[in-house]
Design a protein around this motif. Structure first.
Motif, PDB file in Angstrom:
ATOM      1  N   GLY A  83       2.345  -4.754 -14.690  1.00 57.90           N
ATOM      2  CA  GLY A  83       2.101  -5.890 -14.194  1.00 57.90           C
ATOM      3  C   GLY A  83       3.352  -5.085 -12.611  1.00 57.90           C
ATOM      4  N   THR A  84       1.949  -6.178 -11.564  1.00 55.92           N
ATOM      5  CA  THR A  84       2.736  -6.321 -10.660  1.00 55.92           C
ATOM      6  C   THR A  84       1.610  -7.512 -10.021  1.00 55.92           C
ATOM      7  OG1 THR A  84       2.711  -5.147  -8.520  1.00 55.92           O
ATOM      8  CG2 THR A  84       0.082  -4.948  -9.949  1.00 55.92           C
ATOM      9  N   THR A  85       2.853  -8.105  -8.882  1.00 54.35           N
ATOM     10  CA  THR A  85       2.474  -8.649  -8.026  1.00 54.35           C
ATOM     11  C   THR A  85       1.914  -7.995  -7.141  1.00 54.35           C
ATOM     12  OG1 THR A  85       3.934  -8.956  -6.349  1.00 54.35           O
ATOM     13  CG2 THR A  85       4.577 -10.118  -7.618  1.00 54.35           C
ATOM     14  N   LEU A  86       0.384  -9.205  -6.279  1.00 51.84           N
ATOM     15  CA  LEU A  86      -0.130  -8.860  -5.252  1.00 51.84           C
ATOM     16  C   LEU A  86       0.033 -10.211  -4.505  1.00 51.84           C
ATOM     17  CD1 LEU A  86      -2.188  -6.857  -4.014  1.00 51.84           C
ATOM     18  CD2 LEU A  86      -3.690  -7.689  -5.119  1.00 51.84           C
ATOM     19  N   VAL A  87      -0.031  -9.490  -2.878  1.00 52.10           N
ATOM     20  CA  VAL A  87      -0.804 -11.066  -1.950  1.00 52.10           C
ATOM     21  C   VAL A  87      -1.454  -9.940  -0.788  1.00 52.10           C
ATOM     22  CG1 VAL A  87       1.603 -10.291  -0.485  1.00 52.10           C
ATOM     23  CG2 VAL A  87      -0.080 -12.271   0.313  1.00 52.10           C
ATOM     24  N   ALA A  88      -2.128 -10.043  -0.165  1.00 56.56           N
ATOM     25  CA  ALA A  88      -3.719  -9.124   0.369  1.00 56.56           C
ATOM     26  C   ALA A  88      -4.646 -10.442   0.852  1.00 56.56           C
ATOM     27  CB  ALA A  88      -4.727  -9.194  -0.748  1.00 56.56           C
ATOM     28  N   ALA A  89      -4.388  -9.620   2.382  1.00 53.42           N
ATOM     29  CA  ALA A  89      -5.022 -10.543   3.721  1.00 53.42           C
ATOM     30  C   ALA A  89      -6.051 -10.138   4.444  1.00 53.42           C
ATOM     31  CB  ALA A  89      -3.808 -11.304   4.873  1.00 53.42           C
ATOM     32  N   THR A  90      -6.917 -10.604   5.755  1.00 52.00           N
ATOM     33  CA  THR A  90      -7.625  -9.926   6.236  1.00 52.00           C
ATOM     34  C   THR A  90      -8.252 -10.667   6.759  1.00 52.00           C
ATOM     35  OG1 THR A  90      -9.694  -8.901   6.666  1.00 52.00           O
ATOM     36  CG2 THR A  90     -10.112 -10.695   5.163  1.00 52.00           C
ATOM     37  N   GLY A 111       6.337   0.440 -12.769  1.00 52.07           N
ATOM     38  CA  GLY A 111       6.413  -1.272 -12.195  1.00 52.07           C
ATOM     39  C   GLY A 111       5.254  -0.024 -10.777  1.00 52.07           C
ATOM     40  N   ASP A 112       6.566   1.273 -10.397  1.00 50.44           N
ATOM     41  CA  ASP A 112       5.806   1.788  -9.432  1.00 50.44           C
ATOM     42  C   ASP A 112       4.652   2.047  -9.169  1.00 50.44           C
ATOM     43  OD1 ASP A 112       6.298   3.565  -7.061  1.00 50.44           O
ATOM     44  OD2 ASP A 112       6.061   5.438  -8.980  1.00 50.44           O
ATOM     45  N   TYR A 113       4.047   3.287 -10.809  1.00 50.26           N
ATOM     46  CA  TYR A 113       2.618   2.996 -11.343  1.00 50.26           C
ATOM     47  C   TYR A 113       1.872   2.012 -10.498  1.00 50.26           C
ATOM     48  CZ  TYR A 113      -1.290   5.344 -13.820  1.00 50.26           C
ATOM     49  OH  TYR A 113      -1.843   5.811 -13.976  1.00 50.26           O
ATOM     50  N   ALA A 114       2.230   0.764 -11.386  1.00 49.61           N
ATOM     51  CA  ALA A 114       1.266  -0.091 -11.083  1.00 49.61           C
ATOM     52  C   ALA A 114       0.797  -0.646  -9.844  1.00 49.61           C
ATOM     53  CB  ALA A 114       1.681  -1.589 -12.251  1.00 49.61           C
ATOM     54  N   SER A 115       2.199  -1.419  -8.981  1.00 50.69           N
ATOM     55  CA  SER A 115       1.844  -1.459  -7.320  1.00 50.69           C
ATOM     56  C   SER A 115       1.140  -0.964  -6.305  1.00 50.69           C
ATOM     57  CB  SER A 115       3.838  -1.874  -6.839  1.00 50.69           C
ATOM     58  OG  SER A 115       3.845  -0.927  -7.022  1.00 50.69           O
ATOM     59  N   ARG A 116       0.950   0.664  -6.993  1.00 47.59           N
ATOM     60  CA  ARG A 116       0.418   1.822  -6.535  1.00 47.59           C
ATOM     61  C   ARG A 116      -0.801   1.678  -7.111  1.00 47.59           C
ATOM     62  NH1 ARG A 116       2.837   6.584  -3.580  1.00 47.59           N
ATOM     63  NH2 ARG A 116       4.422   6.607  -4.218  1.00 47.59           N
ATOM     64  N   PHE A 117      -1.268   1.585  -7.809  1.00 46.62           N
ATOM     65  CA  PHE A 117      -2.476   1.781  -8.589  1.00 46.62           C
ATOM     66  C   PHE A 117      -3.199   0.763  -8.463  1.00 46.62           C
ATOM     67  CE2 PHE A 117      -5.470   1.469 -11.562  1.00 46.62           C
ATOM     68  CZ  PHE A 117      -5.877   2.803 -12.397  1.00 46.62           C
ATOM     69  N   LEU A 118      -3.111  -0.303  -7.846  1.00 45.92           N
ATOM     70  CA  LEU A 118      -4.078  -1.520  -7.651  1.00 45.92           C
ATOM     71  C   LEU A 118      -3.705  -0.778  -6.159  1.00 45.92           C
ATOM     72  CD1 LEU A 118      -5.117  -4.698  -9.351  1.00 45.92           C
ATOM     73  CD2 LEU A 118      -2.695  -5.455  -7.681  1.00 45.92           C
ATOM     74  N   LEU A 152      -7.110  -5.098   7.189  1.00 43.67           N
ATOM     75  CA  LEU A 152      -6.756  -5.214   5.527  1.00 43.67           C
ATOM     76  C   LEU A 152      -5.298  -4.568   5.417  1.00 43.67           C
ATOM     77  CD1 LEU A 152      -7.455  -5.932   2.653  1.00 43.67           C
ATOM     78  CD2 LEU A 152      -7.529  -3.506   2.294  1.00 43.67           C
ATOM     79  N   PHE A 153      -4.626  -5.938   5.136  1.00 43.43           N
ATOM     80  CA  PHE A 153      -2.436  -5.626   4.600  1.00 43.43           C
ATOM     81  C   PHE A 153      -3.065  -6.484   3.248  1.00 43.43           C
ATOM     82  CE2 PHE A 153      -4.511  -7.756   8.504  1.00 43.43           C
ATOM     83  CZ  PHE A 153      -3.851  -6.843   9.016  1.00 43.43           C
ATOM     84  N   LEU A 154      -1.546  -5.558   2.327  1.00 47.42           N
ATOM     85  CA  LEU A 154      -1.658  -5.447   1.083  1.00 47.42           C
ATOM     86  C   LEU A 154      -0.187  -5.343   1.064  1.00 47.42           C
ATOM     87  CD1 LEU A 154      -4.658  -3.630  -0.214  1.00 47.42           C
ATOM     88  CD2 LEU A 154      -4.498  -5.459  -0.264  1.00 47.42           C
ATOM     89  N   VAL A 155       0.713  -6.198   0.054  1.00 53.99           N
ATOM     90  CA  VAL A 155       1.767  -6.024  -1.011  1.00 53.99           C
ATOM     91  C   VAL A 155       1.802  -6.218  -1.565  1.00 53.99           C
ATOM     92  CG1 VAL A 155       4.610  -6.916  -1.058  1.00 53.99           C
ATOM     93  CG2 VAL A 155       2.840  -6.902   1.374  1.00 53.99           C
ATOM     94  N   ALA A 156       1.844  -5.175  -3.127  1.00 48.81           N
ATOM     95  CA  ALA A 156       2.074  -5.325  -4.496  1.00 48.81           C
ATOM     96  C   ALA A 156       3.744  -5.036  -4.895  1.00 48.81           C
ATOM     97  CB  ALA A 156       1.762  -4.867  -4.401  1.00 48.81           C
ATOM     98  N   ASP A 157       4.341  -6.067  -5.523  1.00 48.62           N
ATOM     99  CA  ASP A 157       5.724  -5.891  -6.266  1.00 48.62           C
ATOM    100  C   ASP A 157       5.591  -5.280  -8.080  1.00 48.62           C
ATOM    101  OD1 ASP A 157       8.100  -5.927  -7.082  1.00 48.62           O
ATOM    102  OD2 ASP A 157       8.720  -7.725  -6.085  1.00 48.62           O
ATOM    103  N   GLY A 158       5.343  -4.505  -8.081  1.00 50.59           N
ATOM    104  CA  GLY A 158       5.354  -3.714  -9.265  1.00 50.59           C
ATOM    105  C   GLY A 158       6.986  -3.974 -10.107  1.00 50.59           C
TER     106      GLY A 158
END
Length: 245
Positions: free
Chosen positions: A98-105, A46-53, A33-39
């Motif tokens: 809010g936050t962006t997200l890109v996820a991969a597996t 913003g920091d809270y959003a990316s970490r939380f998600l 699992l690979f995840l990147v979020a930009d809050g």
């Protein structure tokens, strides 16, 4: 599959609102699992959003029953978004976050990808970078409608306006992609702190260079900073090797 992840505050920001998670080991029913979020959001929202998600997606994956990877990701993202939205509604200091997200597996030789916003995933093959995800941004919608030229002054001045983000509404639509992998492919996930500072040709060249994963990732981050580092920079790079037997 080996991977390496790095996040950096950049040269201009006072806080890192990106968050990253990468494991090449089995997690829940997924092989990796690979995840990147930009809050985004004022104060520490913003920091809270990316970490939380990301933390809630990880928990959702771990708790998931065995099912197809897309179903696992979709369910975890949907639940994580709903919880993030609830936090924003209930806590005044987090309103509007809010936050962006890109996820991969991966499973076998298939790469499964999901994204919300303008954080991206690239497939690096034959020293070329192919963008798999599609940005949910104002400028890309204008380009698709034939009303703006990609790379123009107008495009560059409004590139930071995204049209979809996790945590902004109770339900959010994530896009999903499937890619057939070949031996020697590289998979790169990143926030726009990389792509706004480093062109695709350089990303491909550095990602496919004959040096360690860590060295390649650190060089990508360094190049973004050398070019101005106007935002937080997050990179995950994974080398895919076809299993034999």
């Amino acid at each position: 599959m080996e991977s390496y992840a790095l996040t950096d505050i950049g040269m201009a920001r006072s806080m890192n609102q990106d968050f990253v998670f990468a494991t090449s080991e089995k997690i829940g029913p997924l092989e990796n699992l690979f995840l990147v979020a930009d809050g985004m959001g004022g104060h520490r929202a913003g920091d809270y959003a990316s970490r939380f998600l990301i933390q809630h997606i990880i928990a959702g994956v771990k708790a998931s029953e065995k099912r197809p990877p897309v179903s696992v990701l979709e369910r975890a993202i949907r639940q994580g978004n709903r919880e993030l939205y609830r936090e924003a509604v209930e806590k005044e200091e987090l309103s509007g976050m809010g936050t962006t997200l890109v996820a991969a597996t991966t499973e076998g030789n298939t790469l499964y990808v999901s994204n919300i916003g303008d954080s991206r995933l690239y497939l690096i093959r034959g020293k070329k970078a192919y963008q798999v995800t599609k940005d949910h941004s104002y400028v890309e919608e204008m380009v698709a409608a034939g009303r703006m030229v990609r790379g123009s002054e107008e495009y560059l001045s409004q590139k930071n306006i995204i049209t979809r983000a996790a945590g902004m509404t109770e339900r959010v639509e994530a896009d999903f992609f499937e890619v057939d992998l070949a031996d020697g492919d590289r998979i790169l996930l990143c926030s726009d702190g990389l792509t706004n500072m480093v062109d695709n040709e350089t990303i491909a060249a550095v990602s496919s260079a004959p040096e360690s994963l860590r060295g390649r990732v650190e060089k990508l981050v360094a190049k973004a900073n050398e070019n101005g580092g106007r935002d937080n920079i997050t990179v995950i790079l994974a080398d895919y090797k076809e299993e034999v037997g």
